[in-house]
Design a protein around this motif. Structure first.
Motif, short mmCIF file in Angstrom:
data_model
loop_
_atom_site.label_atom_id
_atom_site.label_comp_id
_atom_site.label_asym_id
_atom_site.label_seq_id
_atom_site.Cartn_x
_atom_site.Cartn_y
_atom_site.Cartn_z
N GLY A 1 0.80 -1.20 0.00
CA GLY A 1 0.00 0.00 0.00
C GLY A 1 0.84 1.27 0.00
N SER A 2 0.14 2.40 0.12
CA SER A 2 0.80 3.71 0.07
C SER A 2 0.32 4.60 1.20
N LEU A 3 1.18 5.52 1.58
CA LEU A 3 0.84 6.58 2.52
C LEU A 3 1.58 7.83 2.09
N ARG A 4 1.02 8.98 2.42
CA ARG A 4 1.73 10.24 2.21
C ARG A 4 1.83 10.96 3.54
N LEU A 5 3.06 11.19 3.96
CA LEU A 5 3.33 11.95 5.17
C LEU A 5 3.51 13.41 4.83
N SER A 6 3.06 14.26 5.74
CA SER A 6 3.24 15.70 5.60
C SER A 6 3.98 16.23 6.80
N CYS A 7 4.76 17.27 6.57
CA CYS A 7 5.47 17.95 7.66
C CYS A 7 5.27 19.44 7.44
N ALA A 8 4.44 20.03 8.29
CA ALA A 8 4.15 21.46 8.19
C ALA A 8 5.11 22.23 9.08
N ALA A 9 5.72 23.25 8.50
CA ALA A 9 6.71 24.05 9.22
C ALA A 9 6.18 25.45 9.49
N SER A 10 6.48 25.95 10.67
CA SER A 10 6.14 27.33 11.01
C SER A 10 7.28 28.24 10.57
N GLY A 11 7.05 29.51 10.58
CA GLY A 11 8.11 30.45 10.27
C GLY A 11 8.15 30.83 8.82
N ARG A 12 8.76 31.95 8.55
CA ARG A 12 8.81 32.47 7.19
C ARG A 12 10.07 32.10 6.46
N THR A 13 10.96 31.33 7.10
CA THR A 13 12.23 31.00 6.46
C THR A 13 12.30 29.55 6.04
N PHE A 14 11.15 28.92 5.84
CA PHE A 14 11.12 27.50 5.47
C PHE A 14 11.98 27.22 4.25
N SER A 15 11.93 28.09 3.27
CA SER A 15 12.65 27.83 2.02
C SER A 15 14.16 27.85 2.19
N SER A 16 14.65 28.35 3.30
CA SER A 16 16.09 28.42 3.52
C SER A 16 16.64 27.17 4.20
N TYR A 17 15.78 26.20 4.51
CA TYR A 17 16.19 24.98 5.20
C TYR A 17 16.16 23.79 4.27
N ALA A 18 17.18 22.95 4.43
CA ALA A 18 17.11 21.61 3.88
C ALA A 18 16.24 20.78 4.83
N MET A 19 15.46 19.87 4.27
CA MET A 19 14.53 19.09 5.08
C MET A 19 14.82 17.60 4.93
N GLY A 20 14.70 16.89 6.01
CA GLY A 20 14.95 15.46 5.98
C GLY A 20 13.85 14.68 6.66
N TRP A 21 13.66 13.45 6.22
CA TRP A 21 12.79 12.50 6.90
C TRP A 21 13.67 11.39 7.46
N PHE A 22 13.42 11.06 8.70
CA PHE A 22 14.12 9.98 9.38
C PHE A 22 13.08 9.00 9.92
N ARG A 23 13.53 7.80 10.25
CA ARG A 23 12.63 6.85 10.88
C ARG A 23 13.39 6.05 11.94
N GLN A 24 12.61 5.59 12.90
CA GLN A 24 13.19 4.77 13.96
C GLN A 24 12.23 3.67 14.32
N ALA A 25 12.68 2.45 14.15
CA ALA A 25 11.89 1.28 14.53
C ALA A 25 12.28 0.85 15.94
N PRO A 26 11.41 0.13 16.63
CA PRO A 26 11.72 -0.31 17.99
C PRO A 26 13.03 -1.09 18.05
N GLY A 27 13.89 -0.69 18.97
CA GLY A 27 15.15 -1.38 19.17
C GLY A 27 16.22 -1.05 18.15
N LYS A 28 15.92 -0.11 17.25
CA LYS A 28 16.89 0.25 16.23
C LYS A 28 17.24 1.73 16.33
N GLU A 29 18.35 2.08 15.72
CA GLU A 29 18.76 3.48 15.71
C GLU A 29 17.97 4.26 14.65
N ARG A 30 17.91 5.57 14.87
CA ARG A 30 17.27 6.43 13.89
C ARG A 30 18.06 6.38 12.58
#
Length: 122
Positions: A16-45
């Motif tokens: 299947g599929s999912l779409r995650l969203s990450c809403a950012a506050s502030g007016r300088t969003f475009s100046s940031y690089a953005m990353g997605w990370f994940r962490q499963a139980p017992g594992k490192e990020r």
């Protein structure tokens, strides 16, 4: 200061599929690089995907070809489209903002969201 709020997680069957969203506050969003990370139980990020200020993207090998990261500066939002999901994709997914260059190293990110749970059943 940047505040990040994720949404879109949930329970989905394998394939299947999912779409995650990450809403950012502030007016300088475009100046940031953005990353997605994940962490499963017992594992490192681990790094999943990232997008530069210019829009160029980088993916972990494990998600290459299945996940797509994008950003909408008008909405101050970054997305992670996840297709062909596998049980091993089950984790808490968190977005993060880095003020300068895109990196895969979590400690180099300046701001983090609270995370959203993704569960893929077999």
């Amino acid at each position: 200061q940047v505040q990040l709020v994720e949404s879109g997680g949930g329970l989905v069957q394998a394939g299947g599929s999912l779409r995650l969203s990450c809403a950012a506050s502030g007016r300088t969003f475009s100046s940031y690089a953005m990353g997605w990370f994940r962490q499963a139980p017992g594992k490192e990020r681990e790094f999943v995907a990232g997008i530069r200020r210019s829009g160029g993207a980088t993916y972990a090998d494990s998600v290459q070809g299945r996940f797509t990261i994008s950003r909408d500066s008008a909405k101050n939002t970054v997305y992670l489209q996840m297709n062909s999901l596998k049980p091993e994709d089950t984790a808490v997914y968190t977005c993060a903002a880095e003020q300068f260059l895109l990196t895969t190293i979590p400690s180099q990110y300046d701001y983090w969201g609270q995370g959203t749970q993704v569960t893929v059943s077999s």
